[in-house]
Write an enzyme that holds these catalytic residues in place. Structure first.
Site, short mmCIF file in Angstrom:
data_model
loop_
_atom_site.label_atom_id
_atom_site.label_comp_id
_atom_site.label_asym_id
_atom_site.label_seq_id
_atom_site.Cartn_x
_atom_site.Cartn_y
_atom_site.Cartn_z
N SER A 257 0.83 -1.19 0.00
CA SER A 257 0.00 0.00 0.00
C SER A 257 0.87 1.25 0.00
O SER A 257 2.09 1.17 0.11
CB SER A 257 -0.92 -0.01 1.21
OG SER A 257 -0.15 0.21 2.38
N LYS A 258 0.21 2.35 -0.12
CA LYS A 258 0.88 3.64 -0.26
C LYS A 258 2.07 3.84 0.68
O LYS A 258 3.09 4.36 0.28
CB LYS A 258 -0.13 4.77 0.00
CG LYS A 258 -1.05 5.00 -1.20
CD LYS A 258 -0.41 5.94 -2.22
CE LYS A 258 -1.28 6.07 -3.45
NZ LYS A 258 -0.94 5.07 -4.48
N ARG A 259 1.89 3.43 1.94
CA ARG A 259 2.97 3.70 2.89
C ARG A 259 4.26 2.94 2.58
O ARG A 259 5.30 3.20 3.15
CB ARG A 259 2.51 3.43 4.32
CG ARG A 259 2.29 2.01 4.63
CD ARG A 259 1.42 1.80 5.85
NE ARG A 259 0.90 0.46 5.85
CZ ARG A 259 1.62 -0.61 6.15
NH1 ARG A 259 2.87 -0.48 6.52
NH2 ARG A 259 1.09 -1.82 6.08
N HIS A 260 4.17 1.97 1.66
CA HIS A 260 5.39 1.26 1.25
C HIS A 260 6.16 2.01 0.17
O HIS A 260 7.22 1.58 -0.25
CB HIS A 260 5.04 -0.13 0.71
CG HIS A 260 4.50 -1.06 1.74
ND1 HIS A 260 3.18 -1.43 1.79
CD2 HIS A 260 5.10 -1.66 2.80
CE1 HIS A 260 3.00 -2.25 2.82
NE2 HIS A 260 4.14 -2.39 3.45
N GLY A 261 5.59 3.11 -0.31
CA GLY A 261 6.24 3.84 -1.40
C GLY A 261 5.44 3.70 -2.67
O GLY A 261 4.22 3.71 -2.63
#
Length: 484
Positions: A257-261
């Site tokens: 998800s987004k928080r992984h980049g």
RNA sequence: GUCCCCUUCGUCUAGAGGCCUAGGACAACUCCCUUUCACGGAGUAGACACCGAUUCGAAUUCGGUAGGGGACGCCA
């Protein structure tokens, strides 16, 4: 009968790499079997679906080169193909008809509870022990009563009755035999109170009407399959073959998800990845062959693909390996094609390069082995543009050396009698000549010359760079240094 | 909480009872090539989650445990 597979994104943003992989597997199997690949837009969530996002999804699929045989037109977004329209928001009447059928048969009922009431029930259930399944309403109105209430303007959702308590078996293409107890789900909504149908319902109606034979989708839909099987039975439609793909994970093994980049294909495009490399990489995330082959062209993927090699375990998206794979695909490209991708990126950074085919060919031949992404071209080509040449601060020390001036003068002298473009060997010969004539070696020799070429004492390999610079350009640069 | 799914080197994977002292790739490390870097070449290190059972023999079959993930929406 030929196979028919579909990719059915909901337009809520750019195409996620996990979605791209789902699309790819569906595409590969359709192509492998000589069947059809269909693009259907699941835009029943009017809150979240946007026209702009639809455009993004389509552009991303086009960039990847996953062409569809039926669906919405990449440019006009108009449906084409025999089972249209292919946008769920345009199929409302079809869903209404199907819902009516179930209503008549008593397989569904109207639920007049409001969001607030439902929320309260859910909250209470959580407080009682974390059991989330939505319970049946206390009173279910008969069809006549319900219709009377609706006529008065009351709002109601339509729910499917889950009465038949038994185990449902699913032969999953990826996981083999999977069984669910039917009481795993409660009565589920098929039509929202605003008349818009929901995913599980549309999906069944559309897959049936569009004659989809195989459904490859993400694992998170595994439990939806139970509800869908109930609907297939209720309608008497044949079920397609299902295969539930493992999830694409981030480094921490959570769903990517987004928080992984970077999670969208679009971001990888921007970062300078090639669609073929990204495709090759995601294909291998959850699928592989028995041999050691890892680099696949698009056609090779189609030829090699098979459902029985789909991996049930989740796979971590490792950008390092993607980078390596990209570098391999990059080097395999025709220089002419590669330049079409690189030159616009250079221009976007204000870098102008010679455009003649011979020069481009030579430049790419020299630079591409040190490039992993298209963006890597920028620092490589940047020193080519004369207008961007300047003497950097960290060159100051070089100008304090006594020998520097002599080296620069000898370099200039050598350049004057050099050809328009030197070869790497020409350059080495010239450099060695300076070493002998001026009597300096090591960094006292290399650094002044490097400064005279790139404006700083560290960086590009001159043996590669010098042959790409015109004599005039080199003379111009050394003159600037001699003025210091 | 309930249900479902998953578990081989750090990562992607090969492995369908003896071919496994577990193979490949990326990353890491070492060396070679190279008057920086990169490319290339040669190596090194590194895994069957655990416990039982079946079997002459288990990474491979079965059961359990642990861990991870997913679902439980008028999202898809």
């Amino acid at each position: 009968m030929s196979v028919r597979l579909r990719f059915a994104p909901s337009p809520t943003g750019h195409l996620h790499v996990g979605g791209a992989r789902t699309a790819l597997y569906n595409y590969l199997y359709a192509k492998k079997m000589g069947g059809q690949f269909i693009l259907r837009i699941e835009d029943t969530d009017v809150e979240r679906s946007t026209e702009a996002a639809l455009k993004m999804q389509i552009e991303d699929l086009v960039w990847l080169g996953l062409k569809w045989d039926e669906g919405v037109d990449p440019k006009t977004h108009e449906s084409f193909g025999p089972h249209g329209p292919y946008r769920q928001s345009l199929r409302k009447s079809i869903y209404q008809e199907h819902a009516q059928k179930l209503l008549q048969q008593g397989k569904t009922y109207y639920d007049f509870r409001t969001d607030e009431e439902l929320d309260a029930i859910k909250q209470q259930a959580e407080a009682d022990g974390g059991f989330h399944r939505t319970a049946r309403p206390e009173k279910i109105y008969s069809l006549e009563e319900a219709q009377a209430k609706l006529a008065k303007g009351e709002k109601a959702a339509v729910r499917f009755r889950v009465d038949d308590i038994r185990d449902y078996k699913l032969h999953d293409l990826v996981r083999g035999e999977v069984s669910f107890p039917s009481d795993m789900v409660g009565d589920f909504v098929i039509l929202r109170s605003n008349g818009m149908p929901v995913y599980n319902f549309c999906c069944v109606v559309d897959d049936a009407l569009m004659k989809i034979t195989h459904v490859l989708r993400a694992e998170e839909h595994l439990s939806n399959t139970l509800r869908q099987q109930m609907l297939y039975e209720a309608f008497g439609y044949p079920t397609p073959h299902f295969g539930h793909l493992s999830l694409v994970l981030g480094e921490d093994r959570q769903k990517l998800s987004k928080r992984h980049g970077a999670t969208s294909c679009h971001e990888y495009m921007e970062r300078g990845y090639l669609p073929d490399a990204l495709l090759n990489f995601i294909a291998l995330l959850g699928w592989g062959t028995t041999d050691d082959k890892e680099i696949f062209s698009r056609q090779e993927l189609i030829d090699a693909f098979s459902l029985d090699r789909l991996n049930p375990a989740g796979a971590v998206f490792d950008e390092t390996k993607l980078k390596w794979m990209n570098s391999i695909h990059l080097r395999a490209m025709e220089h002419k094609e590669l330049w079409k991708l690189i030159d616009p990126r250079l221009k976007a950074h204000g870098i102008e390069c010679p455009q003649d085919a011979e020069w481009v060919d030579r430049a790419l031949g020299l630079f591409k082995t040190s490039m992993e992404t298209l963006e890597d071209a920028i620092p490589r080509f940047q020193p080519i543009d004369d207008r961007l040449f300047s003497i950097k601060d960290d060159a100051a020390e070089v100008f304090t050396w006594e020998s520097t001036k002599k080296v620069l003068e000898a370099w200039k002298l050598g350049l004057e009698s050099a050809p328009d473009y030197m070869t790497g060997e020409d350059f080495e010969k010239l450099q060695n000549g300076i070493k002998d004539s001026v009597g300096v070696k090591g960094k006292n020799l290399f650094m002044p010359i490097r400064v005279a070429v790139i404006g700083q004492p560290h960086g590009a390999e001159l043996k590669i760079l010098v042959p790409l610079l015109h004599k005039k350009s080199l003379l111009n640069r050394v003159d600037q240094c001699l003025k210091k």
